[in-house]
Scaffold this motif. Structure first.
Motif, PDB file in Angstrom:
ATOM      1  N   LYS A  27      14.881  35.203  -4.163  1.00 48.06           N
ATOM      2  CA  LYS A  27      14.127  36.446  -4.013  1.00 48.06           C
ATOM      3  C   LYS A  27      13.497  36.904  -5.340  1.00 48.06           C
ATOM      4  CE  LYS A  27      16.832  38.178  -0.052  1.00 48.06           C
ATOM      5  NZ  LYS A  27      17.657  39.317   0.443  1.00 48.06           N
ATOM      6  N   TYR A  67      11.120  39.689   8.472  1.00 55.75           N
ATOM      7  CA  TYR A  67      12.296  40.561   8.634  1.00 55.75           C
ATOM      8  C   TYR A  67      12.189  41.462   9.864  1.00 55.75           C
ATOM      9  CZ  TYR A  67      14.497  39.298   4.165  1.00 55.75           C
ATOM     10  OH  TYR A  67      15.136  38.633   3.139  1.00 55.75           O
ATOM     11  N   HIS A  70      14.932  43.501  11.464  1.00 54.30           N
ATOM     12  CA  HIS A  70      15.433  44.716  10.804  1.00 54.30           C
ATOM     13  C   HIS A  70      14.440  45.879  10.881  1.00 54.30           C
ATOM     14  CE1 HIS A  70      18.864  42.579   9.311  1.00 54.30           C
ATOM     15  NE2 HIS A  70      18.176  41.777   8.532  1.00 54.30           N
ATOM     16  N   PHE A  75      16.312  50.780   5.801  1.00 56.50           N
ATOM     17  CA  PHE A  75      15.902  50.090   4.566  1.00 56.50           C
ATOM     18  C   PHE A  75      14.698  49.158   4.755  1.00 56.50           C
ATOM     19  CE2 PHE A  75      19.435  47.526   6.382  1.00 56.50           C
ATOM     20  CZ  PHE A  75      18.803  46.288   6.533  1.00 56.50           C
ATOM     21  N   LEU A  79      12.765  47.149   1.864  1.00 59.10           N
ATOM     22  CA  LEU A  79      13.006  45.693   1.844  1.00 59.10           C
ATOM     23  C   LEU A  79      11.675  44.931   1.786  1.00 59.10           C
ATOM     24  CD1 LEU A  79      14.801  43.154   2.187  1.00 59.10           C
ATOM     25  CD2 LEU A  79      14.762  43.562   4.667  1.00 59.10           C
ATOM     26  N   TYR A  82      10.084  45.357  -1.647  1.00 63.56           N
ATOM     27  CA  TYR A  82      10.806  44.535  -2.637  1.00 63.56           C
ATOM     28  C   TYR A  82      10.450  43.045  -2.481  1.00 63.56           C
ATOM     29  CZ  TYR A  82      14.877  41.554  -3.664  1.00 63.56           C
ATOM     30  OH  TYR A  82      15.691  40.519  -4.026  1.00 63.56           O
ATOM     31  N   ARG A 103      25.640  30.083   3.379  1.00 63.20           N
ATOM     32  CA  ARG A 103      26.032  31.498   3.483  1.00 63.20           C
ATOM     33  C   ARG A 103      27.281  31.759   2.620  1.00 63.20           C
ATOM     34  NH1 ARG A 103      22.692  35.372   5.871  1.00 63.20           N
ATOM     35  NH2 ARG A 103      24.580  36.615   6.010  1.00 63.20           N
ATOM     36  N   THR A 109      26.401  40.305   1.590  1.00 65.56           N
ATOM     37  CA  THR A 109      25.091  40.944   1.379  1.00 65.56           C
ATOM     38  C   THR A 109      25.124  41.860   0.149  1.00 65.56           C
ATOM     39  OG1 THR A 109      24.792  40.924   3.775  1.00 65.56           O
ATOM     40  CG2 THR A 109      23.314  42.339   2.509  1.00 65.56           C
ATOM     41  N   ARG A 120      25.456  35.705  -5.128  1.00 62.75           N
ATOM     42  CA  ARG A 120      25.218  37.153  -5.182  1.00 62.75           C
ATOM     43  C   ARG A 120      26.168  37.853  -6.149  1.00 62.75           C
ATOM     44  NH1 ARG A 120      23.873  37.880   1.276  1.00 62.75           N
ATOM     45  NH2 ARG A 120      21.603  37.813   1.088  1.00 62.75           N
ATOM     46  N   VAL A 127      22.608  45.895  -3.268  1.00 60.82           N
ATOM     47  CA  VAL A 127      22.620  45.424  -1.876  1.00 60.82           C
ATOM     48  C   VAL A 127      21.223  44.978  -1.439  1.00 60.82           C
ATOM     49  CG1 VAL A 127      22.315  47.739  -0.885  1.00 60.82           C
ATOM     50  CG2 VAL A 127      23.433  45.970   0.475  1.00 60.82           C
ATOM     51  N   GLU A 128      20.176  45.574  -2.014  1.00 58.04           N
ATOM     52  CA  GLU A 128      18.818  45.137  -1.675  1.00 58.04           C
ATOM     53  C   GLU A 128      18.417  43.925  -2.520  1.00 58.04           C
ATOM     54  OE1 GLU A 128      15.177  47.746  -0.774  1.00 58.04           O
ATOM     55  OE2 GLU A 128      14.969  47.231  -2.885  1.00 58.04           O
ATOM     56  N   ASN A 130      19.509  41.252  -3.883  1.00 56.13           N
ATOM     57  CA  ASN A 130      20.701  40.405  -3.891  1.00 56.13           C
ATOM     58  C   ASN A 130      20.382  38.912  -4.075  1.00 56.13           C
ATOM     59  OD1 ASN A 130      19.635  39.951  -1.418  1.00 56.13           O
ATOM     60  ND2 ASN A 130      21.339  40.793  -0.232  1.00 56.13           N
TER      61      ASN A 130
END
Ligand code: IDP
Ligand code: MG
Length: 155
Positions: A27, A67, A70, A75, A79, A82, A103, A109, A120, A127-128, A130
């Protein structure tokens, strides 16, 4: 003779069918902090093979589509902003049970809750922010890989 058969092209393709694929994203927070190499090293040390990889910048529409599951969460807008704030690296990983395995390597997360030595825990900021994404099921892995990659980009 058996060992020779195991090495020929058809057998290799058959063996590959037993290996799963998953989609990974490094990310924007991690790309900005020059963590691509460190994350790739963890992936490879944990016996997952990078069989597709490219750097790109998502448009806001791309992020909203990717996404969309979501879209009703509080958020969601943050998200998407970002995820479009800088370049990302999208990857296809291959390995036995690679969806679960990646994972596990990613960690929870929220980096605060992530286990020691997970990506992470090591690199996540919040949390965002990550640092990484990984598909959460085989079915979603296929959808997410198709979102970013054509067949000729996976080796
Ligand atoms: P995952 O990435 O561990 O699968 P998801 O619940 O699918 O987690 O959330 C997708 C992404 O949305 C997270 O990786 C993170 O960047 C962001 N996110 C999740 N929960 C929150 C939150 O409570 N606040 C802000 N961002 C969040
Ligand atoms: Mg998820």
């Amino acid at each position: 003779m058996t060992s020779i058969c195991l090495l020929n092209g058809n057998s290799f393709k058959l063996w590959r069918n037993f290996m799963d694929l998953t989609l990974s994203i490094i990310k924007p927070d991690a790309v900005k902090r020059s963590l691509i190499g460190s994350i790739n090293s963890l992936i490879e040390k944990n016996n997952m093979k990078i069989v597709g990889q490219k750097m790109l910048k998502l448009s806001i529409e791309d992020a909203q589509n990717f996404y969309s599951v979501h879209k009703d969460r509080a958020f969601f807008d943050d998200l998407c902003n970002y995820m479009t704030s800088g370049p990302i690296v999208v990857q296809v990983l291959q390995g036995k049970s690679v969806v679960t395995k990646y994972r596990e390597l990613m960690g929870s997360t929220n980096p605060e809750n992530a286990e020691e030595n997970t990506i992470r825990k090591l690199y996540g900021v919040s949390v965002e922010e990550n640092s990484v994404h990984g598909s959460d099921s085989k079915e979603n892995a296929k959808i997410e890989i198709d979102f970013f990659f054509s067949k000729r980009e996976i080796f």
